[in-house]
Design a protein around this motif. Structure first.
Motif, PDB file in Angstrom:
ATOM      1  N   GLY A   1       0.792  -1.185  -0.007  1.00 35.31           N
ATOM      2  CA  GLY A   1      -0.131   0.052  -0.048  1.00 35.31           C
ATOM      3  C   GLY A   1       1.038   1.188   0.113  1.00 35.31           C
ATOM      4  O   GLY A   1       0.300   2.353  -0.115  1.00 35.31           O
ATOM      5  N   GLY A   2       2.188   0.909   0.299  1.00 30.53           N
ATOM      6  CA  GLY A   2       3.084   2.411   0.250  1.00 30.53           C
ATOM      7  C   GLY A   2       3.460   2.670  -1.178  1.00 30.53           C
ATOM      8  O   GLY A   2       2.965   2.194  -2.031  1.00 30.53           O
ATOM      9  N   SER A   3       4.271   3.785  -1.122  1.00 32.15           N
ATOM     10  CA  SER A   3       4.833   4.144  -2.390  1.00 32.15           C
ATOM     11  C   SER A   3       6.425   4.403  -2.215  1.00 32.15           C
ATOM     12  O   SER A   3       7.097   4.544  -1.318  1.00 32.15           O
ATOM     13  N   LEU A   4       6.920   4.349  -3.640  1.00 32.86           N
ATOM     14  CA  LEU A   4       8.406   4.823  -3.633  1.00 32.86           C
ATOM     15  C   LEU A   4       8.342   5.250  -5.133  1.00 32.86           C
ATOM     16  O   LEU A   4       7.787   5.198  -6.147  1.00 32.86           O
ATOM     17  N   ARG A   5       9.522   6.174  -5.076  1.00 32.96           N
ATOM     18  CA  ARG A   5       9.901   6.961  -6.256  1.00 32.96           C
ATOM     19  C   ARG A   5      11.290   6.613  -6.900  1.00 32.96           C
ATOM     20  O   ARG A   5      12.167   6.554  -6.048  1.00 32.96           O
ATOM     21  N   LEU A   6      11.420   5.925  -8.065  1.00 32.21           N
ATOM     22  CA  LEU A   6      12.776   5.298  -8.538  1.00 32.21           C
ATOM     23  C   LEU A   6      13.009   6.558  -9.814  1.00 32.21           C
ATOM     24  O   LEU A   6      12.479   7.229 -10.250  1.00 32.21           O
ATOM     25  N   SER A   7      14.375   6.842  -9.498  1.00 35.02           N
ATOM     26  CA  SER A   7      15.020   7.757 -10.435  1.00 35.02           C
ATOM     27  C   SER A   7      16.249   7.084 -11.174  1.00 35.02           C
ATOM     28  O   SER A   7      16.880   6.035 -10.541  1.00 35.02           O
ATOM     29  N   CYS A   8      16.394   7.802 -12.274  1.00 33.72           N
ATOM     30  CA  CYS A   8      17.374   7.212 -13.417  1.00 33.72           C
ATOM     31  C   CYS A   8      18.061   8.252 -14.011  1.00 33.72           C
ATOM     32  O   CYS A   8      17.252   8.764 -14.696  1.00 33.72           O
ATOM     33  N   VAL A   9      19.413   8.562 -13.768  1.00 36.90           N
ATOM     34  CA  VAL A   9      20.129   9.450 -14.508  1.00 36.90           C
ATOM     35  C   VAL A   9      21.406   8.835 -15.334  1.00 36.90           C
ATOM     36  O   VAL A   9      21.766   7.993 -14.698  1.00 36.90           O
ATOM     37  N   ALA A  10      21.532   9.423 -16.290  1.00 35.04           N
ATOM     38  CA  ALA A  10      22.711   8.936 -17.218  1.00 35.04           C
ATOM     39  C   ALA A  10      23.912   9.783 -17.038  1.00 35.04           C
ATOM     40  O   ALA A  10      23.735  10.990 -17.026  1.00 35.04           O
ATOM     41  N   SER A  11      25.055   9.028 -16.715  1.00 31.61           N
ATOM     42  CA  SER A  11      26.451   9.797 -16.692  1.00 31.61           C
ATOM     43  C   SER A  11      27.002   9.850 -18.092  1.00 31.61           C
ATOM     44  O   SER A  11      27.419   8.833 -18.289  1.00 31.61           O
ATOM     45  N   GLY A  12      27.202  10.873 -18.775  1.00 35.56           N
ATOM     46  CA  GLY A  12      27.291  10.931 -20.240  1.00 35.56           C
ATOM     47  C   GLY A  12      26.153  10.905 -20.975  1.00 35.56           C
ATOM     48  O   GLY A  12      24.869  10.621 -20.534  1.00 35.56           O
ATOM     49  N   SER A  13      26.242  10.907 -22.242  1.00 32.90           N
ATOM     50  CA  SER A  13      25.143  10.954 -23.369  1.00 32.90           C
ATOM     51  C   SER A  13      24.898   9.552 -23.739  1.00 32.90           C
ATOM     52  O   SER A  13      25.924   8.729 -24.458  1.00 32.90           O
ATOM     53  N   MET A  14      23.535   9.263 -23.853  1.00 34.68           N
ATOM     54  CA  MET A  14      23.509   8.117 -24.740  1.00 34.68           C
ATOM     55  C   MET A  14      23.280   8.035 -26.023  1.00 34.68           C
ATOM     56  O   MET A  14      22.462   9.196 -26.441  1.00 34.68           O
ATOM     57  N   PHE A  15      23.637   7.564 -26.927  1.00 31.15           N
ATOM     58  CA  PHE A  15      23.781   7.797 -28.319  1.00 31.15           C
ATOM     59  C   PHE A  15      22.702   7.295 -29.057  1.00 31.15           C
ATOM     60  O   PHE A  15      22.042   5.935 -28.907  1.00 31.15           O
ATOM     61  N   ARG A  16      21.901   8.225 -29.771  1.00 32.56           N
ATOM     62  CA  ARG A  16      20.691   7.917 -30.357  1.00 32.56           C
ATOM     63  C   ARG A  16      19.753   6.966 -29.816  1.00 32.56           C
ATOM     64  O   ARG A  16      19.431   6.015 -30.113  1.00 32.56           O
ATOM     65  N   ILE A  17      19.213   7.572 -28.696  1.00 31.98           N
ATOM     66  CA  ILE A  17      17.892   6.872 -28.143  1.00 31.98           C
ATOM     67  C   ILE A  17      16.677   7.717 -28.228  1.00 31.98           C
ATOM     68  O   ILE A  17      16.724   8.948 -28.295  1.00 31.98           O
TER      69      ILE A  17
END
Length: 125
Positions: free
Chosen positions: A14-30
């Motif tokens: 019943g609880g909540s979480l917030r996931l985060s995702c950050v790239a270190s550097g740039s991903m090519f062509r996404i």
């Protein structure tokens, strides 16, 4: 390029979480970023994806409970998880990739080129 996922943890049902995702550097062509999860003994499955145009797609079991957001061009993606259930327990991975079909979906892990290390989400009953 590394994708850094964070925000996992232990939460009661019943609880909540917030996931985060950050790239270190740039991903090519996404043009897509997504969240996958893998529970012990199960295959890695798509939870949600977002396109560079903001189109989102969710697996049926999380619709109405999870919300994906972010900016694919800035290589950042978030997953707000509400009303968590014990069956949501898994390692959650963020991923980035390129989809050639406009408006299509990328539901298979093999379609993504970049992966984070995973963050563990445990939901207790």
């Amino acid at each position: 390029v590394q994708l850094q996922a964070s925000g996992g943890g232990l939460v009661q049902a019943g609880g909540s979480l917030r996931l985060s995702c950050v790239a270190s550097g740039s991903m090519f062509r996404i043009n897509r970023m997504g969240w996958f999860r893998q529970a012990p003994g199960k295959h890695r499955e798509l939870v949600a994806e977002i396109s560079s145009g903001g189109t989102t797609n969710y697996t049926d079991t999380v619709k109405g409970r999870f919300t994906i957001s972010g900016d694919v061009a800035k290589n950042t993606v978030y997953l707000q998880m509400n009303s968590l259930k014990p069956e949501d327990t898994a390692i959650y991975y963020c991923a980035g990739g390129y989809g050639a079909v406009v408006g299509g979906t990328m539901a298979e892990a093999s379609e993504y080129d970049y992966w984070g290390q995973g963050t563990l989400v445990t939901v207790s009953s």
